[in-house]
Design a protein around this motif. Structure first.
Motif, PDB file in Angstrom:
ATOM      1  N   VAL A   1       0.871  -1.175   0.000  1.00 55.57           N
ATOM      2  CA  VAL A   1       0.000   0.000   0.000  1.00 55.57           C
ATOM      3  C   VAL A   1       0.910   1.227   0.000  1.00 55.57           C
ATOM      4  O   VAL A   1       1.731   1.397   0.904  1.00 55.57           O
TER       5      VAL A   1
ATOM      6  N   VAL B   1      -8.587   9.864   0.332  1.00 61.38           N
ATOM      7  CA  VAL B   1      -8.985  10.170   1.712  1.00 61.38           C
ATOM      8  C   VAL B   1      -8.766  11.669   1.859  1.00 61.38           C
ATOM      9  O   VAL B   1      -7.808  12.135   2.466  1.00 61.38           O
TER      10      VAL B   1
ATOM     11  N   VAL C   1      -6.775   8.465   7.984  1.00 62.00           N
ATOM     12  CA  VAL C   1      -6.029   7.912   6.851  1.00 62.00           C
ATOM     13  C   VAL C   1      -5.575   6.488   7.159  1.00 62.00           C
ATOM     14  O   VAL C   1      -5.673   5.586   6.314  1.00 62.00           O
TER      15      VAL C   1
ATOM     16  N   VAL D   1      -3.251   4.818  -1.299  1.00 61.28           N
ATOM     17  CA  VAL D   1      -4.076   5.721  -0.499  1.00 61.28           C
ATOM     18  C   VAL D   1      -3.668   7.144  -0.879  1.00 61.28           C
ATOM     19  O   VAL D   1      -2.482   7.481  -0.858  1.00 61.28           O
TER      20      VAL D   1
ATOM     21  N   VAL E   1      -7.928   3.603   6.399  1.00 61.54           N
ATOM     22  CA  VAL E   1      -8.027   3.135   5.012  1.00 61.54           C
ATOM     23  C   VAL E   1      -6.839   2.229   4.679  1.00 61.54           C
ATOM     24  O   VAL E   1      -6.996   1.213   3.988  1.00 61.54           O
ATOM     25  N   TYR E   2      -5.657   2.599   5.163  1.00 56.96           N
ATOM     26  CA  TYR E   2      -4.505   1.697   5.007  1.00 56.96           C
ATOM     27  C   TYR E   2      -4.815   0.330   5.615  1.00 56.96           C
ATOM     28  O   TYR E   2      -4.454  -0.712   5.053  1.00 56.96           O
TER      29      TYR E   2
ATOM     30  N   PHE F   1      -7.451   4.986  -3.465  1.00 56.77           N
ATOM     31  CA  PHE F   1      -8.486   5.335  -2.492  1.00 56.77           C
ATOM     32  C   PHE F   1      -8.255   6.762  -2.000  1.00 56.77           C
ATOM     33  O   PHE F   1      -7.379   7.008  -1.174  1.00 56.77           O
TER      34      PHE F   1
END
Length: 287
Positions: A139, A246, A224, A184, A227-228, A244
């Motif tokens: 990620v 954010v 944040v 992200v 989401v990770y 994604f």
């Protein structure tokens, strides 16, 4: 109830401050063993100790991760300590200067290439052999500026555009090896980067980035990190090559949208993590 990263091993670059600190602490709370990686001046040892004091499992690693041999040493430490590697988070990066391109320093540009691009390249290259064994994932930290560009810091947005394309390319080539790769893309987050007292933004830019969100505020590092966590977990098993955002709606905002946000949206959530280094982000090329 099983934790979402139970039994997983993760390396988080830039893990000593800002969003990286939140990722490390969130992952550890969800059962991961974490290598908190960063530059020698980053408080990675402090973050690792704080995780341990909460009952989590973490060790620090310091070094210049833009150097392939150092990146390989970081991966070797994870495997030596924990026996495997499941997740690489390419979070490390810098935001050293705001200036028109005509005034943007070559020194700052080189610093961006080193920390925002070369570190992600070196760490991904070093980690992939281990991630292929575990069918793990990467990620990486993109940015809304990687999609939109950013005035007075065009080179920064350019490095994030690279991360977007680079990570999508990895996703395309590594699916055959069972490795997922995602991005992200934060907007303005409440770290040292977005405050004039601790980063390169002036008062006008600081105000503009907040009003440019639909929610009329900065995001928190924990928002944040959430989401990770999803993308790193098995819950995202059918997600690869994705970006994604954010960003509080920055990508679709028109004008000073934040002025129209409700008061409930403008209020940051309290969160659960104790973050001591959210304003410690190292942004300057000057040591």
């Amino acid at each position: 109830m099983k934790k979402r990263l139970e039994g997983k091993v993760a390396i988080v670059t830039g893990g000593g401050s800002g969003i990286g600190e939140a990722i490390c602490k969130k992952f550890a709370r969800e059962g991961a063993s974490v290598v908190v990686a960063g530059l020698p001046e980053d408080p990675v040892e402090d973050v690792a100790k704080e995780i341990q004091q909460e009952g989590g499992d973490a060790i620090p690693f310091t070094g210049d991760l833009s150097v392939l041999a150092v990146a390989e040493s970081c991966v070797e430490l994870a495997v030596k300590q924990y026996g495997k590697l499941d997740v690489l988070v390419n979070n490390a990066g810098t935001f050293p200067e705001t200036n028109l391109l005509s005034e943007f320093s070559e020194e700052a540009f080189d610093y961006l290439l080193k920390n925002n691009i070369r570190t992600a390249f070196a760490m991904s290259k070093a980690a992939l052999p281990e991630l292929q064994k575990t069918k793990g994932n990467i990620v990486s930290a993109g940015s809304e500026s990687g999609a939109l560009g950013i005035a007075q810091n065009a080179p920064y947005g350019g490095t994030k555009g690279f991360i977007h394309a680079f990570t999508k390319g990895l996703a395309a080539e590594q699916a055959q090896n069972g490795v997922r790769c995602n991005i992200v893309a934060p907007g303005p987050i409440d770290t040292g980067w977005t405050h004039k007292e601790t980063g390169p933004m002036d008062a006008q830019m600081e105000q503009m980035v907040t009003k440019g969100t639909l929610m009329g505020r900065r995001g928190t590092p924990e928002e944040v990190a959430n989401v990770y966590l999803f993308l790193a977990s098995d819950e995202a098993s059918y997600v690869t090559g994705a970006i994604f955002p954010v960003d509080g709606g920055t990508l679709i905002a028109k004008g000073p949208a934040g002025d129209q946000a409700s008061e409930s949206m403008k209020k940051q959530p309290d969160g659960e993590l104790i973050l001591k280094h959210s304003k410690d982000s190292h942004t300057s090329v000057r040591k």
